[in-house]
Design an enzyme around this catalytic site. Structure first.
Site, PDB file in Angstrom:
ATOM      1  N   HIS A   7       0.818  -1.217   0.000  1.00  0.00           N
ATOM      2  CA  HIS A   7       0.000   0.000   0.000  1.00  0.00           C
ATOM      3  C   HIS A   7       0.852   1.266   0.000  1.00  0.00           C
ATOM      4  CE1 HIS A   7      -2.808   2.788   2.375  1.00  0.00           C
ATOM      5  NE2 HIS A   7      -3.418   2.577   1.231  1.00  0.00           N
ATOM      6  N   ARG A   8       0.777   2.017  -1.079  1.00  0.00           N
ATOM      7  CA  ARG A   8       1.632   3.210  -1.280  1.00  0.00           C
ATOM      8  C   ARG A   8       3.111   2.794  -1.233  1.00  0.00           C
ATOM      9  NH1 ARG A   8      -1.488   7.200   3.112  1.00  0.00           N
ATOM     10  NH2 ARG A   8      -3.572   6.401   2.668  1.00  0.00           N
ATOM     11  N   GLU A  34       0.432  -0.666  -4.661  1.00  0.00           N
ATOM     12  CA  GLU A  34      -0.742   0.188  -4.807  1.00  0.00           C
ATOM     13  C   GLU A  34      -0.224   1.609  -4.754  1.00  0.00           C
ATOM     14  OE1 GLU A  34      -4.210   2.612  -3.094  1.00  0.00           O
ATOM     15  OE2 GLU A  34      -2.142   2.443  -2.427  1.00  0.00           O
ATOM     16  N   ASP A  36      -1.462   6.091  -5.567  1.00  0.00           N
ATOM     17  CA  ASP A  36      -2.553   7.050  -5.794  1.00  0.00           C
ATOM     18  C   ASP A  36      -2.122   8.077  -6.828  1.00  0.00           C
ATOM     19  OD1 ASP A  36      -4.214   6.237  -3.310  1.00  0.00           O
ATOM     20  OD2 ASP A  36      -2.213   6.640  -2.505  1.00  0.00           O
ATOM     21  N   HIS A  49      -1.029  10.865  -2.427  1.00  0.00           N
ATOM     22  CA  HIS A  49      -2.335  10.490  -1.876  1.00  0.00           C
ATOM     23  C   HIS A  49      -3.270  11.677  -1.646  1.00  0.00           C
ATOM     24  CE1 HIS A  49      -5.200   9.421   1.334  1.00  0.00           C
ATOM     25  NE2 HIS A  49      -5.199   8.223   0.758  1.00  0.00           N
ATOM     26  N   GLU A 109      -4.826   3.834  -7.987  1.00  0.00           N
ATOM     27  CA  GLU A 109      -6.074   4.412  -7.470  1.00  0.00           C
ATOM     28  C   GLU A 109      -6.232   5.845  -7.959  1.00  0.00           C
ATOM     29  OE1 GLU A 109      -6.730   4.637  -3.179  1.00  0.00           O
ATOM     30  OE2 GLU A 109      -8.484   5.894  -3.571  1.00  0.00           O
ATOM     31  N   LYS A 111      -7.525   9.311  -7.542  1.00  0.00           N
ATOM     32  CA  LYS A 111      -8.065  10.216  -6.527  1.00  0.00           C
ATOM     33  C   LYS A 111      -8.777  11.338  -7.295  1.00  0.00           C
ATOM     34  CE  LYS A 111      -6.494   8.503  -2.611  1.00  0.00           C
ATOM     35  NZ  LYS A 111      -7.437   7.647  -1.889  1.00  0.00           N
ATOM     36  N   ASP A 229       0.352  -2.074   4.330  1.00  0.00           N
ATOM     37  CA  ASP A 229       1.502  -1.170   4.467  1.00  0.00           C
ATOM     38  C   ASP A 229       2.789  -1.954   4.696  1.00  0.00           C
ATOM     39  OD1 ASP A 229      -0.194   1.050   4.396  1.00  0.00           O
ATOM     40  OD2 ASP A 229      -0.424   1.113   6.586  1.00  0.00           O
TER      41      ASP A 229
END
Ligand code: G3P
Ligand code: CA
Length: 242
Positions: A7-8, A34, A36, A49, A109, A111, A229
């Site tokens: 995640h990120r 992943e 954003d 993000h 993702e 945003k 994470d």
């Protein structure tokens, strides 16, 4: 095998949504990352993000008010006292370029803030196609209009709705928008829902799963993947299940 998406990037240890965090995720053995995306003032797709740069960098203000050149001067690792090297906000191009060097999957993702509403999808798809990554990318968003629009533009690229409510039969909804997968908050993804979705042919990738007991639950039921994470922790636990 349940896949692990960082995640990120490996954000439990490294500055989120930076090349460093993505490289460390790869080193950890994660199956995917992943990230954003949003637009700068001059329409560069960048990986960050929040709408604002304040939380993650040494700058302040809205991403959409920065040109890419100005945004690149900011340091996205300034809060990490042990990381001495400056980490800029990456452009999506930079990440897609780096993905040519490995086989990682990439969950992008969108945003969708008011400014980029229905503007970012076509350029995003053009980039994914330019780098020949349609097979390895999953586009997700809490804005389902945005991912449906992506699907209409590029049916070959997988889409997945993000959601955080206890929906009734979410796999039926997922199928109705032609998505092959769904990305629930793990708190609204009990075993029965995950199993029923997988049974219906829908891939389930809950987010953001950081506790050992939650990871174990998902490995036990053979969930498609999860987003965490801490890919190092997840991989260590997954080894017990193989
Ligand atoms: O893609 C899952 C997760 O990243 C969604 O929430 O706020 O961390 O982008 P957030
Ligand atoms: Ca995200």
């Amino acid at each position: 095998m349940t896949l692990i998406f960082a995640h990120r990037g490996y954000s439990a240890k490294y500055p989120e949504n930076t090349m460093r965090a993505f490289r460390e995720a790869e080193k950890s053995g994660a199956d995917g990352i992943e990230l954003d995306v949003q637009f700068t003032k001059d329409d560069e797709i960048v990986v960050i993000h929040d709408d604002k740069v304040d939380r993650t960098t040494n700058g302040s203000g809205l991403v959409k008010d920065y040109t890419f050149e100005d945004l690149r001067r900011l340091d996205a690792s300034y809060k990490f006292k042990t990381i001495l090297k400056k980490e800029p906000i990456p452009s999506l191009k930079e990440v897609l370029e780096w993905l040519q060097t490995n086989q990682l999957k990439c969950n992008i993702e969108i945003k969708s803030n008011i400014e980029s509403y229905m503007k970012i999808e076509a350029p995003l798809i053009a980039l994914i196609r330019e780098y020949n990554l349609s097979e390895r990318v999953i586009i997700s968003s809490f804005n389902h209009y945005s991912i449906v629009y992506c699907y209409r533009l590029a049916p070959e690229i997988e889409i997945a709705p993000l959601y955080q409510e206890g929906l009734f039969m979410p796999w039926v909804y997922t199928q109705s928008i032609k998505a092959k997968g769904m990305h629930p908050n793990f708190r609204v993804a009990p075993n029965e829902i995950i199993k029923a979705a997988i049974e219906a042919g829908i891939e389930v990738r809950p987010y953001t799963v950081n506790k050992e007991q939650d990871m174990r639950r998902l490995f036990e039921i053979g969930c498609t993947a999860f987003i965490t994470d801490d890919p190092v922790k997840a991989i260590k636990i997954r080894k017990e299940f193989r």
